[in-house]
Design a protein around this motif. Structure first.
Motif, mmCIF file in Angstrom:
data_model
loop_
_atom_site.group_PDB
_atom_site.id
_atom_site.type_symbol
_atom_site.label_atom_id
_atom_site.label_comp_id
_atom_site.label_asym_id
_atom_site.label_seq_id
_atom_site.Cartn_x
_atom_site.Cartn_y
_atom_site.Cartn_z
ATOM 1 N N SER A 1 7.750 -1.268 -14.226
ATOM 2 C CA SER A 1 8.209 -1.082 -12.844
ATOM 3 C C SER A 1 8.200 0.385 -12.479
ATOM 4 C CB SER A 1 9.617 -1.636 -12.662
ATOM 5 O OG SER A 1 9.668 -2.985 -13.056
ATOM 6 N N GLY A 2 8.643 1.199 -13.419
ATOM 7 C CA GLY A 2 8.681 2.626 -13.155
ATOM 8 C C GLY A 2 7.294 3.176 -12.875
ATOM 9 N N VAL A 3 6.361 2.785 -13.727
ATOM 10 C CA VAL A 3 4.995 3.279 -13.552
ATOM 11 C C VAL A 3 4.430 2.841 -12.206
ATOM 12 C CG1 VAL A 3 2.634 3.055 -14.386
ATOM 13 C CG2 VAL A 3 4.488 3.411 -15.999
ATOM 14 N N ILE A 4 4.637 1.574 -11.883
ATOM 15 C CA ILE A 4 4.093 1.049 -10.626
ATOM 16 C C ILE A 4 4.758 1.684 -9.421
ATOM 17 C CG2 ILE A 4 3.909 -1.001 -9.202
ATOM 18 C CD1 ILE A 4 3.101 -2.537 -11.523
ATOM 19 N N THR A 5 6.069 1.869 -9.507
ATOM 20 C CA THR A 5 6.761 2.500 -8.385
ATOM 21 C C THR A 5 6.203 3.890 -8.145
ATOM 22 O OG1 THR A 5 8.757 1.317 -9.006
ATOM 23 C CG2 THR A 5 9.001 3.100 -7.426
ATOM 24 N N PHE A 6 6.011 4.618 -9.227
ATOM 25 C CA PHE A 6 5.476 5.963 -9.098
ATOM 26 C C PHE A 6 4.072 5.920 -8.505
ATOM 27 C CE2 PHE A 6 5.312 10.318 -9.676
ATOM 28 C CZ PHE A 6 4.126 10.695 -10.305
ATOM 29 N N ALA A 7 3.252 4.995 -8.985
ATOM 30 C CA ALA A 7 1.886 4.876 -8.470
ATOM 31 C C ALA A 7 1.904 4.545 -6.985
ATOM 32 C CB ALA A 7 1.126 3.808 -9.257
ATOM 33 N N THR A 8 2.795 3.630 -6.597
ATOM 34 C CA THR A 8 2.900 3.264 -5.187
ATOM 35 C C THR A 8 3.285 4.471 -4.347
ATOM 36 O OG1 THR A 8 3.745 1.140 -5.932
ATOM 37 C CG2 THR A 8 3.874 1.583 -3.595
ATOM 38 N N PHE A 9 4.216 5.248 -4.891
ATOM 39 C CA PHE A 9 4.658 6.443 -4.188
ATOM 40 C C PHE A 9 3.483 7.393 -3.958
ATOM 41 C CE2 PHE A 9 7.541 9.439 -2.673
ATOM 42 C CZ PHE A 9 7.323 10.661 -3.288
ATOM 43 N N LEU A 10 2.683 7.589 -5.013
ATOM 44 C CA LEU A 10 1.517 8.460 -4.876
ATOM 45 C C LEU A 10 0.556 7.917 -3.831
ATOM 46 C CD1 LEU A 10 0.599 9.397 -8.547
ATOM 47 C CD2 LEU A 10 1.657 10.830 -6.814
ATOM 48 N N PHE A 11 0.337 6.636 -3.929
ATOM 49 C CA PHE A 11 -0.589 5.987 -2.999
ATOM 50 C C PHE A 11 -0.132 6.181 -1.551
ATOM 51 C CE2 PHE A 11 -2.243 2.724 -0.423
ATOM 52 C CZ PHE A 11 -1.208 1.955 0.011
ATOM 53 N N LEU A 12 1.192 6.084 -1.348
ATOM 54 C CA LEU A 12 1.713 6.270 -0.001
ATOM 55 C C LEU A 12 1.449 7.669 0.516
ATOM 56 C CD1 LEU A 12 5.123 4.448 0.261
ATOM 57 C CD2 LEU A 12 2.978 3.932 1.382
ATOM 58 N N ILE A 13 1.590 8.635 -0.369
ATOM 59 C CA ILE A 13 1.338 10.007 0.045
ATOM 60 C C ILE A 13 -0.119 10.153 0.483
ATOM 61 C CG2 ILE A 13 1.218 12.400 -0.741
ATOM 62 C CD1 ILE A 13 3.608 11.926 -2.427
ATOM 63 N N VAL A 14 -1.014 9.573 -0.297
ATOM 64 C CA VAL A 14 -2.428 9.623 0.073
ATOM 65 C C VAL A 14 -2.646 8.960 1.429
ATOM 66 C CG1 VAL A 14 -4.751 8.828 -0.512
ATOM 67 C CG2 VAL A 14 -3.222 9.648 -2.301
ATOM 68 N N LEU A 15 -2.045 7.804 1.591
ATOM 69 C CA LEU A 15 -2.202 7.073 2.852
ATOM 70 C C LEU A 15 -1.692 7.899 4.015
ATOM 71 C CD1 LEU A 15 -3.231 4.292 3.702
ATOM 72 C CD2 LEU A 15 -0.894 3.501 3.703
ATOM 73 N N ASP A 16 -0.563 8.556 3.784
ATOM 74 C CA ASP A 16 0.016 9.359 4.853
ATOM 75 C C ASP A 16 -0.903 10.502 5.226
ATOM 76 O OD1 ASP A 16 2.715 11.636 5.283
ATOM 77 O OD2 ASP A 16 2.014 10.112 6.657
ATOM 78 N N ARG A 17 -1.500 11.116 4.191
ATOM 79 C CA ARG A 17 -2.395 12.230 4.479
ATOM 80 C C ARG A 17 -3.615 11.777 5.262
ATOM 81 N NH1 ARG A 17 -0.346 16.484 1.207
ATOM 82 N NH2 ARG A 17 1.745 16.189 1.999
#
Lengths: 367, 273, 275
Positions: free
Chosen positions: C245-261
């Motif tokens: 869960s931790g790994v996926i949450t972190f990955a999702t967070f990164l993905f969101l940053i990319v999406l936002d950019r």
């Protein structure tokens, strides 16, 4: 009930030294004004000058940082909006889309627990006043812009508010409808003797509808007066420039008489009437700004009599149908003037003309 | 092209549902029969599953809407910029988070060593740990927390266009805060709430991950049932039949809800829909 | 008067409190499991508060063969499915835009129809189809199925992107002498760039996260990361789940940053939220 000596008894609405900041920006700077009972007062100014903010403070939708607000002699600075007994018409009309015309108007009565049996005749009456009888059951989206606006008006006045507040209500309407509504609103408020405060950036609206105009710029009230006063006797270059068009000339005071001021505009000698209202103590040699409205300048082919006559050449002539705007060059000075295309015969580019203006029509201000 | 795949797949499945069951490697017999469908309606457990699914979905969606409304309002009000951005970002994070992870997080709360048990044991309210997993409650909570981000964002986007203007207008007309809420805020939210609520019910109904993980095969749920029928019992015809039935049920609910809400909405809001 | 004021204040507080409770409700499960991912190696079961402290479970996760295998499949799967769905959606959207035939509405609804059918049902259908075609258990089958799932989203995103594009730009290019291909390459594509990226990212994440349908199509040899976690969550309750869960949450967070950019968060959520 607090009574303050700054408040005169005729004033229905009084603002005393109101200030409001948004973050770092000072939206309203120490503003004081009074609106007399039954009059139509307009706050006029460019976008961002703080006029809507002022209106919202009067409505109670915003609280001022400093200063006091009085309505009908009572201090209402801290009072909640719904207790101030004001009526407000919003720029977007803010009609409740899920309520019929009738229910929209009845809203103000219902929340005050007005007796049900007395409501209907009152609503019918106000609908008649705004010429919307028969449309009680329509929904807002089934109405035209002008009709929606009238519903908004009716809704705001049906419970006989102390003050009627108008927030640029005409800006969303087509030109023709706007003209019509100007007259209707003016007639309505006169008939009902409602104290009205209007906010607009449209000077034509302000001049034609108001008893009193307050010109605002960047949070400050620059000048308050009747439409004629504001137009003919602006106390400030901003006002002179914002309302109508004007010519600005840099001048130096050459001489002072009892009734007249002699000014030098480059090499031209100009006479201005020395008017207590618009001129303070003047000294010879002082640099000032002269302004004169284009329509006050007469153009003739032959040299007329009187003071302030100059010869020049027509440089531009722009045809506007019922009038023409000209630019006349006199030595190095350029003046804009207007002329009715009825009376003065045709003048075209390149013509030599004489311009003339009255000493009373000049306005002197600081550089 | 891919649509063809999809259509063929669905059509094929429908076809299969009318065939009898035969153990692998054949998977289905050759004659046409309706015995699969009949067995659904005859089986009390199957019917109970349908009923349980409907009830759990209903409860979950109602609670979801109740919880989502204040957060949606929070996201729409002007002011409180920082709070809004933080909450908004968090909600979006949850939205994109894997559904398995979202369900698994509840194990830490509801399990026999989880938060609730730790608290209750610590406060001496209970003596022995009680696992709240594999209960109807767990499934409801799981569905709720999966759907809340959707509900909040959908509500927020519908409410955004309500216009604070109308509430201000009501205040100038003399309405106190209660009256503003009752006469303006609520009616304007009506459409948004009903539309979102409808959708949340359907999403809850068709949820798979939460009921599977938190219901653990113990709590009857249509989607989980289909899954086990197809992958463990390997009874393809039956699972197909149940799937077809389930799809028709879902579509029917969508249509019925559409009709009901249309009748319910006050005229002015209906025209907006 | 005072009474009403008091009630109003109480009501206001109540609402604020409830709002806070809901936020707490949303946050606490995530906080709980993330904290448990740092549990000591002796911890056998998911618990809160976590027993012990350490990074051992992350180590266990990252060295787990199942997890690695899942990644081995998921990542290429996501990329392939996403790109395919993007291409198909692009051609579809352009075709719909250009040729508004009477059938185009129907075609569009048809293309979006996978959204209406419950994913589980799609799973069953695909399962049977692939078995019949002998494709069951192959990577290819997974790609096909995932394209079916992701295409509707790609279509929606691209549609919205095209709406924001100024049609007169293409016309201007034509008057300047560009042929259709050049117009597409130099004007259309750059204009919809953001939409293309968004579509890809969306498709990728959808594919990676998909469980309901993929559950029917995996075999012990070919399985996705999500399915590995799903499998663990129904049988195994060790903190390895927390680490995952931790790994996926972190990955999702990164993905969101990319999406936002790339296209901004608000737009992205609109695609998901609107049905």
């Amino acid at each position: 009930m607090m009574f303050d000596s700054k408040v005169t008894s005729l004033a229905e609405v009084s603002l005393v030294e109101i200030s409001k900041k948004f973050g770092k920006t000072l939206a309203i700077d120490n503003l004081s004004l009074e609106v007399k009972k039954g009059t139509f007062f307009t706050l006029l100014g460019p976008s961002g000058c703080g006029k809507t903010t002022t209106l919202r403070i009067i409505a109670g939708l915003l609280k001022p940082d400093h200063g006091e607000l009085y309505i009908k002699g009572s201090r209402v600075t801290e009072t909640a909006t719904h207790l101030r007994n004001i009526g407000m018409v919003f720029q977007s009309y803010a009609l409740f889309p899920y309520l019929s015309v009738y229910d929209n108007i009845a809203f103000g009565l219902r929340v005050r627990h007005f007796p049900k049996d007395k409501m209907a005749p009152l609503i019918e009456e106000v609908l008649d006043t705004v010429n919307l009888s028969g449309l009680e059951n329509r929904l807002p989206e089934e109405l035209s812009g002008g009709q929606q606006q009238r519903v908004a008006l009716a809704r705001a006045i049906v419970f006989k508010p102390n003050v009627l507040l108008l927030d640029e209500p005409l800006s969303n309407l087509d030109l023709k409808v706007r003209m019509m509504m100007r007259r209707e609103i003016k007639d309505l408020t006169k008939r009902l003797n409602t104290t009205t405060i209007n906010v607009t950036h449209d000077q034509g609206e302000a001049l034609s509808m108001s008893d009193t105009i307050g010109v605002m710029d960047r949070g400050r009230l620059i000048q308050v007066g009747t439409p004629a006063e504001i137009y003919d006797r602006p106390t400030n270059p901003f006002v002179a420039n914002f309302i109508g068009e004007t010519n600005f000339l840099e001048a130096r005071i050459a001489g002072l008489e009892e009734d007249f001021v002699h000014l030098k505009v480059l090499d031209l000698l100009v006479y201005a009437k020395r008017d207590a209202a618009c001129d303070k103590t003047r000294r010879i040699g002082e640099r000032v700004l002269l302004s004169v409205r284009p329509e006050k300048i007469t153009m003739t082919k032959h040299k007329p009599e009187g003071k302030n006559v100059f010869q020049g050449r027509v440089e531009e002539a722009d045809y506007f149908g019922s009038f023409t705007k000209y630019a006349v060059k006199i030595d190095e000075v350029r003046l804009n003037c207007e002329s009715n295309n009825g009376s003065c015969g045709s003048v075209s580019r390149g013509d030599e003309v004489y311009v003339c203006f009255n000493p009373e029509d000049l306005f002197i201000s600081q550089v | 092209m891919f649509l063809a795949l999809f259509t063929v797949g669905v059509a094929f499945m429908t076809l299969i549902s009318f065939h009898p069951y035969i153990p692998p490697p054949a998977f289905y017999g050759t004659k046409i029969t309706t015995e699969n469908y009949l067995s659904i309606f005859a089986d009390r457990f199957a019917l109970f599953t349908v009923g349980n699914t409907l009830i759990l979905s209903l409860v979950a969606s109602l609670l979801t809407m109740l919880f989502a409304y204040p957060i949606a309002q929070l996201l729409v009000r002007p002011g409180l910029e920082l709070t809004r951005r933080l909450v908004s970002s968090f909600i979006i994070l949850l939205l994109f988070l894997n559904s398995a992870v979202r369900s698994v997080t509840w194990i830490t709360i509801l399990g026999s060593s989880g938060l609730i048990n730790s608290v209750l044991l610590g406060l001496n309210i209970i003596q022995h740990p009680v696992s709240l997993l594999f209960t109807n409650l767990a499934v409801v909570l799981g569905i709720m927390s999966s759907n809340l981000p959707y509900a909040i964002l959908m509500l927020a986007s519908s409410l955004r266009y309500v216009g604070v203007d109308l509430e201000d207008a009501a205040r100038t007309l003399g309405a106190n805060e209660f009256q503003v809420f009752r006469r303006v805020t609520l009616p304007l939210s009506e459409l948004a709430v009903i539309a979102t609520g409808n959708l949340m019910f359907i999403v809850a109904l068709t949820a798979f991950v939460s009921p599977a993980i938190l219901g653990g095969g113990v709590i009857p749920f249509i989607t989980v049932n289909i899954f086990y029928t197809a992958t463990e019992a390997l009874n393809l015809p039956l699972s197909s039949a149940f799937s077809v039935f389930f799809t028709i049920l879902t579509l029917a609910i969508v249509l019925i809800f559409g009709r009901i809400t249309n009748r319910f909405l006050s005229k002015g809001m209906r025209m907006r829909a | 008067m005072k009474g009403i004021l008091l009630v109003t204040r109480a009501a206001r507080l109540g609402v604020k409190g409830f709002t806070g409770f809901v936020l707490f409700f949303l946050a606490i499960p995530l906080v709980a499991i993330l904290s448990d991912s740092f549990a000591g190696s002796k911890a056998v079961i998911l618990s809160f508060p976590p027993k012990g402290f350490g990074f051992s479970w992350y180590y266990t996760l990252l060295t787990s063969p199942d997890f690695a295998q899942g990644l081995w499949v998921s990542l290429p799967l996501g990329v392939t499915a996403s790109v395919c769905s993007l291409l198909v959606a692009l051609t579809l959207v352009i075709a719909l835009k250009r040729y508004s035939v009477s059938g185009s509405d129907i075609l569009r609804s048809y293309a979006l129809s996978p959204l209406i059918v419950p994913e589980v049902v799609i799973g069953v259908a695909m399962l049977q189809l692939f078995r019949a075609l002998g494709l069951f258990g192959s990577f290819f089958a997974l790609v096909l199925a995932h394209v079916v799932i992701t295409m509707p989203y790609s279509i929606r995103i691209l549609e919205a992107t095209f709406l924001g594009v100024d049609a007169s730009l293409e016309d201007a290019a034509r008057t300047l002498g560009a042929n259709e291909f050049t117009v597409f390459r130099r004007v259309t594509l750059p204009s919809i760039q953001a939409g293309l990226v968004a579509s890809f990212i969306f498709g990728f994440v959808t594919s990676l996260n998909d469980i309901a349908m993929t559950a029917f199509l995996i075999t012990p040899k070919v399985t996705t990361v999500s399915m590995v976690i799903f499998g663990w969550s129904t049988k195994l309750y060790t903190p390895i789940l927390a680490a995952a869960s931790g790994v996926i949450t972190f990955a999702t967070f990164l993905f969101l940053i990319v999406l936002d950019r790339t296209i901004g968060i608000d737009k992205a959520t609109a695609f998901v939220a609107y049905r």
